[in-house]
Design a protein around this motif. Structure first.
Motif, PDB file in Angstrom:
ATOM      1  N   ALA A  77       0.832  -1.206   0.000  1.00  0.00           N
ATOM      2  CA  ALA A  77       0.000   0.000   0.000  1.00  0.00           C
ATOM      3  C   ALA A  77       0.863   1.251   0.000  1.00  0.00           C
ATOM      4  O   ALA A  77       0.609   2.201  -0.756  1.00  0.00           O
ATOM      5  N   ILE A  81       1.012   4.082  -2.926  1.00  0.00           N
ATOM      6  CA  ILE A  81       0.839   5.514  -2.628  1.00  0.00           C
ATOM      7  C   ILE A  81       2.067   6.299  -3.101  1.00  0.00           C
ATOM      8  O   ILE A  81       1.947   7.373  -3.695  1.00  0.00           O
ATOM      9  N   TYR A  82       3.258   5.746  -2.861  1.00  0.00           N
ATOM     10  CA  TYR A  82       4.504   6.384  -3.306  1.00  0.00           C
ATOM     11  C   TYR A  82       4.494   6.552  -4.834  1.00  0.00           C
ATOM     12  O   TYR A  82       4.822   7.629  -5.357  1.00  0.00           O
ATOM     13  N   GLY A  84       1.910   6.706  -6.771  1.00  0.00           N
ATOM     14  CA  GLY A  84       0.914   7.721  -7.086  1.00  0.00           C
ATOM     15  C   GLY A  84       1.448   9.130  -6.879  1.00  0.00           C
ATOM     16  O   GLY A  84       1.242  10.014  -7.726  1.00  0.00           O
ATOM     17  N   ILE A  85       2.146   9.347  -5.777  1.00  0.00           N
ATOM     18  CA  ILE A  85       2.715  10.673  -5.489  1.00  0.00           C
ATOM     19  C   ILE A  85       3.788  11.029  -6.520  1.00  0.00           C
ATOM     20  O   ILE A  85       3.828  12.150  -7.035  1.00  0.00           O
ATOM     21  N   CYS A 189      -3.213   6.368  -5.219  1.00  0.00           N
ATOM     22  CA  CYS A 189      -3.196   6.742  -3.795  1.00  0.00           C
ATOM     23  C   CYS A 189      -4.446   6.227  -3.093  1.00  0.00           C
ATOM     24  O   CYS A 189      -4.372   5.735  -1.955  1.00  0.00           O
ATOM     25  N   SER A 190      -5.598   6.318  -3.757  1.00  0.00           N
ATOM     26  CA  SER A 190      -6.844   5.803  -3.168  1.00  0.00           C
ATOM     27  C   SER A 190      -6.762   4.292  -2.958  1.00  0.00           C
ATOM     28  O   SER A 190      -7.188   3.784  -1.916  1.00  0.00           O
ATOM     29  N   GLY A 192      -4.019   2.542  -2.536  1.00  0.00           N
ATOM     30  CA  GLY A 192      -3.085   2.321  -1.420  1.00  0.00           C
ATOM     31  C   GLY A 192      -3.742   2.533  -0.077  1.00  0.00           C
ATOM     32  O   GLY A 192      -3.556   1.729   0.857  1.00  0.00           O
ATOM     33  N   ILE A 193      -4.537   3.585   0.045  1.00  0.00           N
ATOM     34  CA  ILE A 193      -5.243   3.840   1.318  1.00  0.00           C
ATOM     35  C   ILE A 193      -6.255   2.731   1.590  1.00  0.00           C
ATOM     36  O   ILE A 193      -6.365   2.242   2.708  1.00  0.00           O
TER      37      ILE A 193
END
Length: 198
Positions: A77, A81-82, A84-85, A189-190, A192-193
């Protein structure tokens, strides 16, 4: 397993510009969709092998050490997210190359296979995102084959769209790549969350 969630997760990510997609686009532009099919099939074989090995590795760890599943899930996850950023802050440019029509079917197949299987991001990505979709009660059951089959169908559709698009898709992606990157970054990111809290 929620197969609709799997499809909703993988289709937008699979369609994101990357090594496989830019290769499909480049070859589709250079030699056309039907002549690019051997290369697409080579890519699909590699994607299937990588996904299968990642699932088996994760399933084996889950069978022996149940807490590892949680660690893999959280690490995956964080990695998603990483990505995505990084994608959100990147200024991506498709690296398109021209291929001549002299490459034979076997050469195209091998080329697609080597490019796809040697991509370290694919190994990391599959190892990070596939474990949450494995059935914890039966990690080596028939569900893993359905996951791989769905993944290959999604990948085939995405590669075909890129290869078929040719020059039209090239212009569209080059003009609207930033919008696609932002959308995909927010989606990653969504996901990953969701992997952390789900």
């Amino acid at each position: 397993m929620n197969y609709l969630l799997f499809i909703a997760t993988f289709f937008p990510i699979s369609f994101m510009p990357g090594i496989n997609m830019t290769l499909a686009l480049s070859i589709g532009i250079s030699i056309g969709y039907f002549r690019a099919l051997p290369m697409i099939l080579g890519q699909l074989l590699s994607v299937g092998i990588v996904a299968f090995l990642c699932i088996l590795g994760a399933a084996a760890l889950m069978m022996k050490y149940e807490f590892i599943f949680i660690v893999i899930k959280i690490c995956g996850a964080i990695y998603i997210i990483y990505l995505g950023i990084m994608l959100f802050f990147s200024r991506g440019k498709l690296a398109l190359h021209r291929y001549n029509g002299e490459m034979g079917k076997i050469s195209l197949f091998i080329h697609g296979m080597i490019i796809s299987i040697s991509n370290p991001k694919a190994w990391i990505f599959f190892a990070a995102i596939l474990p949450p979709f494995i059935d914890r009660q039966d990690p080596f059951g028939s569900g893993i084959y359905l996951i791989i089959a769905l993944l290959l169908v999604i990948e085939f559709i995405s590669l075909s769209i890129y290869a078929l698009g040719g020059a039209v898709l090239k212009r569209l992606l080059l003009n609207h790549l930033r919008i696609l990157e932002i959308f995909t970054a927010l989606l990653m990111c969504s996901i990953g969350i969701w992997m952390i809290v789900g």
